[in-house]
Design a protein around this motif. Structure first.
Motif, PDB file in Angstrom:
ATOM      1  N   GLY A   1      -4.017   1.609  14.921  1.00 19.02           N
ATOM      2  CA  GLY A   1      -5.153   1.112  15.683  1.00 19.02           C
ATOM      3  C   GLY A   1      -6.165   0.337  14.870  1.00 19.02           C
ATOM      4  O   GLY A   1      -7.252   0.039  15.354  1.00 19.02           O
ATOM      5  N   TRP A   2      -5.815  -0.051  13.638  1.00 21.96           N
ATOM      6  CA  TRP A   2      -6.738  -0.824  12.802  1.00 21.96           C
ATOM      7  C   TRP A   2      -6.743  -2.284  13.240  1.00 21.96           C
ATOM      8  O   TRP A   2      -5.797  -2.776  13.859  1.00 21.96           O
ATOM      9  N   THR A   3      -7.816  -2.983  12.856  1.00 20.19           N
ATOM     10  CA  THR A   3      -7.855  -4.435  13.053  1.00 20.19           C
ATOM     11  C   THR A   3      -6.902  -5.094  12.071  1.00 20.19           C
ATOM     12  O   THR A   3      -6.556  -4.523  11.031  1.00 20.19           O
ATOM     13  N   TRP A   4      -6.507  -6.307  12.388  1.00 19.97           N
ATOM     14  CA  TRP A   4      -5.539  -6.941  11.494  1.00 19.97           C
ATOM     15  C   TRP A   4      -6.160  -7.336  10.161  1.00 19.97           C
ATOM     16  O   TRP A   4      -5.475  -7.420   9.147  1.00 19.97           O
ATOM     17  N   GLY A   5      -7.496  -7.527  10.129  1.00 23.44           N
ATOM     18  CA  GLY A   5      -8.160  -7.785   8.852  1.00 23.44           C
ATOM     19  C   GLY A   5      -8.113  -6.567   7.944  1.00 23.44           C
ATOM     20  O   GLY A   5      -7.824  -6.666   6.746  1.00 23.44           O
TER      21      GLY A   5
END
Length: 586
Positions: free
Chosen positions: A113-117
């Motif tokens: 669920g992390w951002t791609w950054g």
């Protein structure tokens, strides 16, 4: 127990270094890298464990100094020449391995669920190995000067360069990646202008420092050495690393780590790395320890119990995913199996660059704090387990070789081209020493065969029409292919004494009647080779000393004196030198 407010600096230094020494000494006795102990010491004095809690602000500044001196050291050891020798495998191999490890990590992190950054920072942090851990592991096993060691070190240099580039670009891309934008004063709001201005400032800083350094540093070095003050040299190197890093950050907007790295590169380009860098080693080691201690203070051990699956997946990416990618790349480039396993084992850990990236990623709002904890947990576990990967190389190599064989049909021994007449010499290793031997035999039109692991060298020699075989000379099958039973002489010219001893023992056991000459570097190895049947085991220092002694005698003896030369040597005029064990009476 909190730090006494009146002495926070001394308390942090005393307790931090004291625990680091105790923990480092303890884990070293267990055969683990001391780095594991330094990180554990930081965990003990960190805010997430009971008892003494060090001052986080002071520890953070110590960490910055540690990063500066670490990056300065990386710059002083950066060698384009070493990288150029293994460029065909190290450059594409490291880039592809970083891409594979980063991509795999990003897939896992985005599934969490992390951002791609944040996933990108996490992946890059897991893709780069620790310089400290790799070099120590190769040195402990006598592999640093071997072909495998040079490929691993060249691979690491490429990884370091990629990480330096990442440190440059990450702040500029932070806003685009979903983090806190890092604006550059006076620049356009567009990403392109921000990146261009960043590189322009870095280029201006490096050109200015290079122009000044190439003129000032050699002169200053001579003056300092002439003055004979070692402490002045130490102070100068320390001031150079820290002030250049600070100046780069304040005046050019460059990170402290990058400024220190570029300062080290200039020192190396000026030819002063050995002379200057050695004077800063003590300070570099002390602050490097404080850097790892401060990193340990950031780690929350609770993540090991709260997110064990994520920790295991992180370790698996570091030790399995990244290593398998490196293994496949090395085998694809047709290097020996042992080389692929050595490179894979060397890369199966993460370290200082990973910590720097993790801290930067959290500070820029790209990665959640739990990402830093996962990276630290992965570093602790991978560094602890890394020695086991090296110990498992012989077993893994044996299993893979057994799987590659076809038991139903006997192995086919391919003939060497051009064919050998018998009574030939077999030259193992075509490095600095082997190259001279090979050219001498070729000039004398003597029949010989070269064995080397480097495919670039093998291809070059084949174009000359020489008999050459690529592979590991410690393989019995390869020696049979070279018709060692018909050879008249074996010359082991590889620089690594551990590898040379393994080859020597195999040759002597399988072919007891063949003459063997082996290169060595210390008296212990020399004694071993001679006692176990070597015809000659020259040691570089002895040979150099004897040649220099010969020159002294030729220059300083009276013209009417008898020729006095070291035993077994030839005079400069080509005449045979009489061996004398007693001084000549005048």
């Amino acid at each position: 127990m909190a730090v006494p407010h009146e002495l926070p600096l001394i308390a942090t230094l005393a307790v931090g270094l004291g625990l680091a020494f105790a923990a480092g000494f303890g884990v070293a006795r267990l055969g683990l890298p001391p780095l594991v102990g330094y990180l554990l010491a930081g965990i003990v004095i960190g805010p997430h464990t009971p008892g003494f809690v060090a001052d986080a602000a002071i520890a953070g500044e110590f960490a910055e100094i540690g990063v500066i001196l670490l990056m300065f050291g990386v710059g002083t050891h950066f060698s384009l020449r070493d990288l150029w020798e293994v460029r065909r495998i190290a450059l594409p191999g490291a880039v592809v391995q970083i891409a594979v490890a980063t991509g795999l990590s990003m897939l896992v992190a985005m599934a969490w669920g992390w951002t791609w950054g944040g996933a990108l920072v996490f992946g890059l942090a897991l893709s780069v190995a620790s310089t400290v851990v790799m070099l120590r592991a190769l040195q402990d096993r006598g592999l640093i000067d071997s072909v495998n060691g040079r490929i691993a070190v060249g691979w690491l240099v490429v990884e370091d360069l990629v990480m330096v580039l990442t440190l440059i670009l990450l702040p500029a891309f932070a806003g685009f990646l979903g983090g806190t934008p890092s604006q550059v004063p006076g620049a356009s709001d567009t990403l392109t202008m921000t990146v261009l201005l960043t590189f322009l400032k870095i280029g201006l800083f490096f050109v200015l420092m290079y122009a000044i350094g190439m003129r000032l540093f050699p002169w200053l070095s001579r003056e300092l050495i002439r003055g004979g003050s070692r402490e002045l040299i130490t102070i100068f190197v320390t001031v150079l690393a820290i002030s250049m890093a600070y100046g780069a950050a304040v005046w050019f907007g460059v990170s402290l780590a990058l400024g220190a790295f570029l300062a080290g590169v200039v020192v190396n380009e000026a030819g002063l790395s050995k002379r200057f860098a050695a004077q800063a080693e003590v300070l570099e080691h002390v602050f490097a320890v404080l850097f790892f201690v401060s990193v340990g203070m950031l780690f929350d051990p609770g993540i090991l119990f709260e997110q064990p699956l994520q920790v295991l997946m992180t370790v698996a990416i570091i030790m399995v995913g990244k290593s398998l990618a490196a293994f496949g790349i090395v085998m694809l480039f047709r290097h020996p199996l042992n080389t692929a396993l050595t490179v894979s084992a060397s890369l199966a850990q993460i370290g200082e660059f990973s910590f720097i990236l993790a801290s930067m990623g959290v500070a820029l709002g790209l990665m959640p704090p739990e990402g830093r904890d996962l990276i630290l947990a992965g570093a602790l576990l991978s560094i602890t387990l890394n020695p086991l990967t090296f110990r498992g190389i012989p077993w893994i190599e044996g299993v893979l070789q057994a799987l590659r064989r076809a038991p139903a049909t006997p192995p086919v021994i391919e003939p060497v081209a051009p064919p050998l007449p018998g009574g030939h010499a077999v030259l193992i290793g075509y490095g600095r020493v082997g190259r001279i031997i090979g050219k001498t035999m070729a000039k004398a039109a003597l029949p010989f065969l070269v064995i080397d692991q480097n495919p670039d060298i093998v291809e070059k020699l084949r174009k000359r029409g020489w008999a050459v075989v690529q592979g590991d000379a410690s393989s019995p099958a390869l020696l049979r292919r070279c018709r060692l039973e018909e050879a008249g002489l074996v010359l082991i010219a590889i620089p690594n004494t551990t590898e040379a001893r393994r080859i020597f023992d195999l040759v002597r056991a399988a072919y007891p009647d063949i003459a063997v000459v082996v290169r060595t570097h210390d008296e212990t190895q020399q004694t071993y080779f001679m006692e176990h049947g070597a015809d000659l085991a020259p040691m570089a220092e002895q040979e150099v000393a004897q040649v220099m002694s010969l020159r002294v005698l030729e220059r300083l003896r009276p013209p009417e004196a008898d020729a006095i030369t070291p035993a077994g040597f030839v005079r400069a005029d080509g005449a045979a030198a009489p061996a004398r064990s007693e001084p000549v009476e005048r």
